[in-house]
Design a protein around this motif. Structure first.
Motif, PDB file in Angstrom:
ATOM      1  N   ALA A  54       0.880  -1.619   0.664  1.00  0.00           N
ATOM      2  CA  ALA A  54      -0.028  -0.198   0.136  1.00  0.00           C
ATOM      3  C   ALA A  54       0.378   1.428  -0.053  1.00  0.00           C
ATOM      4  N   HIS A  55       2.326   0.989   0.643  1.00  0.00           N
ATOM      5  CA  HIS A  55       3.260   2.402   0.609  1.00  0.00           C
ATOM      6  C   HIS A  55       3.725   2.582  -0.997  1.00  0.00           C
ATOM      7  N   GLN A  56       3.763   1.069  -1.289  1.00  0.00           N
ATOM      8  CA  GLN A  56       4.351   1.193  -1.976  1.00  0.00           C
ATOM      9  C   GLN A  56       3.124   1.993  -3.646  1.00  0.00           C
ATOM     10  N   ALA A  57       2.170   1.756  -3.113  1.00  0.00           N
ATOM     11  CA  ALA A  57       1.083   2.091  -4.519  1.00  0.00           C
ATOM     12  C   ALA A  57       0.768   3.962  -4.108  1.00  0.00           C
ATOM     13  N   ILE A  58       0.519   3.822  -3.023  1.00  0.00           N
ATOM     14  CA  ILE A  58       1.005   5.986  -2.715  1.00  0.00           C
ATOM     15  C   ILE A  58       2.354   6.314  -3.451  1.00  0.00           C
ATOM     16  N   GLN A  59       3.210   5.890  -3.228  1.00  0.00           N
ATOM     17  CA  GLN A  59       3.900   6.261  -3.820  1.00  0.00           C
ATOM     18  C   GLN A  59       4.152   6.363  -5.361  1.00  0.00           C
ATOM     19  N   ILE A  60       3.436   5.245  -6.066  1.00  0.00           N
ATOM     20  CA  ILE A  60       2.736   5.620  -7.521  1.00  0.00           C
ATOM     21  C   ILE A  60       2.070   7.022  -7.384  1.00  0.00           C
ATOM     22  N   ILE A  61       1.579   6.549  -7.008  1.00  0.00           N
ATOM     23  CA  ILE A  61      -0.141   7.856  -7.214  1.00  0.00           C
ATOM     24  C   ILE A  61       0.230   9.361  -7.039  1.00  0.00           C
ATOM     25  N   ARG A  62       1.476   9.251  -6.114  1.00  0.00           N
ATOM     26  CA  ARG A  62       2.436  10.564  -5.498  1.00  0.00           C
ATOM     27  C   ARG A  62       2.850  11.007  -6.249  1.00  0.00           C
ATOM     28  N   SER A  63       3.180  10.090  -7.598  1.00  0.00           N
ATOM     29  CA  SER A  63       4.264  10.834  -8.182  1.00  0.00           C
ATOM     30  C   SER A  63       4.076  11.528  -9.118  1.00  0.00           C
ATOM     31  N   PRO A  64       5.578  13.348  -8.924  1.00  0.00           N
ATOM     32  CA  PRO A  64       5.837  14.196  -9.647  1.00  0.00           C
ATOM     33  C   PRO A  64       5.232  13.646 -11.158  1.00  0.00           C
ATOM     34  N   PHE A  65       5.895  12.563 -11.693  1.00  0.00           N
ATOM     35  CA  PHE A  65       6.391  12.559 -13.319  1.00  0.00           C
ATOM     36  C   PHE A  65       4.957  11.920 -13.756  1.00  0.00           C
ATOM     37  N   GLY A  66       5.023  11.974 -14.580  1.00  0.00           N
ATOM     38  CA  GLY A  66       3.529  11.591 -16.211  1.00  0.00           C
ATOM     39  C   GLY A  66       3.448  11.358 -17.251  1.00  0.00           C
ATOM     40  N   PHE A  67       3.136  11.010 -18.315  1.00  0.00           N
ATOM     41  CA  PHE A  67       2.366   9.944 -19.128  1.00  0.00           C
ATOM     42  C   PHE A  67       1.360  10.690 -19.711  1.00  0.00           C
ATOM     43  N   GLY A  68       1.872  11.456 -20.848  1.00  0.00           N
ATOM     44  CA  GLY A  68       0.547  12.355 -22.297  1.00  0.00           C
ATOM     45  C   GLY A  68      -0.769  11.605 -21.996  1.00  0.00           C
ATOM     46  N   HIS A  69      -1.209  10.186 -21.683  1.00  0.00           N
ATOM     47  CA  HIS A  69      -2.439   9.317 -21.629  1.00  0.00           C
ATOM     48  C   HIS A  69      -2.700   9.673 -20.410  1.00  0.00           C
ATOM     49  N   GLU A  70      -2.684   9.737 -19.616  1.00  0.00           N
ATOM     50  CA  GLU A  70      -3.189  10.007 -18.128  1.00  0.00           C
ATOM     51  C   GLU A  70      -4.046  10.768 -18.445  1.00  0.00           C
ATOM     52  N   GLY A  71      -5.117  10.433 -17.305  1.00  0.00           N
ATOM     53  CA  GLY A  71      -6.405  10.800 -17.212  1.00  0.00           C
ATOM     54  C   GLY A  71      -7.546  10.719 -17.882  1.00  0.00           C
ATOM     55  N   SER A  72      -6.650  10.438 -19.482  1.00  0.00           N
ATOM     56  CA  SER A  72      -7.698  10.322 -20.974  1.00  0.00           C
ATOM     57  C   SER A  72      -8.783   9.220 -20.148  1.00  0.00           C
ATOM     58  N   SER A  73      -9.316   8.559 -19.525  1.00  0.00           N
ATOM     59  CA  SER A  73     -10.171   7.780 -19.719  1.00  0.00           C
ATOM     60  C   SER A  73     -11.324   8.752 -18.875  1.00  0.00           C
ATOM     61  N   ARG A  74     -10.785   9.569 -18.716  1.00  0.00           N
ATOM     62  CA  ARG A  74     -11.951  10.269 -17.642  1.00  0.00           C
ATOM     63  C   ARG A  74     -13.098  10.900 -18.432  1.00  0.00           C
ATOM     64  N   PRO A  75     -14.332  10.434 -17.971  1.00  0.00           N
ATOM     65  CA  PRO A  75     -15.683  10.718 -18.652  1.00  0.00           C
ATOM     66  C   PRO A  75     -15.885  12.171 -19.625  1.00  0.00           C
TER      67      PRO A  75
END
Length: 203
Positions: A54-75
């Protein structure tokens, strides 16, 4: 008064039955203790492993590095402008990352009640810290979106403080001033101390 051979044999047989019963009872109790200890050991091991996950999962969620396609699944909404879509998409990144990693939080939640039933309700707060942190991250992400959309007016000082506080929650940092990371490490340490005492007894 002399005992006949048959009586002596009956006494010996009775003693044998008593001894055999005692050994059987001891064996059953020993097996129960071993089974109970094994369950405690396995639970401690599983809880500790899930805290790390769970700690590792939060580190992934909080990563300041992103990808161009992230967020695109939002309705999408029909009346969104291009700028609004970009802002909403960026805010949605945290939820996408959470969805990809939510299994570790679900497992931790299911283990919580078993753990506190054995070791006390005071450990509940350490399990709850992870869900509380996820909610803080979601709120911080939404706050940044609201600021960018102009929902908080033109008060520059308020906007500056809101962005600062929200970014400190949303994004992990490598320095020691990461409050979110410190809180999680404190929760992990408390569970680690308890679980290692249980696991260590078997070594």
């Amino acid at each position: 008064m002399c005992l006949e051979m048959n009586e002596i044999l009956e006494i010996i047989k009775s003693i044998g039955v008593i001894v055999a019963s005692g050994v059987a009872i001891w064996g059953i109790n020993s097996w129960r203790r071993e089974a109970k200890w094994k369950r405690k050991y396995e639970l401690a091991e599983e809880v500790l492993a899930n805290f790390y996950e769970a700690h590792q999962a939060i580190q992934i969620i909080r990563s300041p590095f992103g990808f161009g396609h992230e967020g695109s699944s939002r309705p999408r909404q029909d009346n969104e402008t291009k700028e609004e879509s970009q802002i909403y998409d960026q805010a949605y990144v945290t939820r996408e990352r959470f969805e990809r990693n939510k299994t570790s939080f679900e497992k931790l939640h299911s283990l919580k009640f078993r753990f506190i039933a054995l070791y006390g309700k005071e450990y509940e707060q350490h399990f709850d810290k992870f869900n509380q942190t996820v909610n803080k991250i979601f709120f911080a992400s939404d706050q940044i979106a609201m600021v960018r959309l102009g929902e908080y007016g033109v008060d520059k000082e308020f906007i500056r403080e809101t962005l600062k506080e929200s970014r400190e929650i949303l994004y992990s940092r490598t320095n020691k001033d990461d409050k979110i990371e410190s809180e999680l490490e404190e929760a992990i340490k408390a569970i680690e101390t308890k679980c290692r005492k249980i696991i260590g007894k078997n070594n």
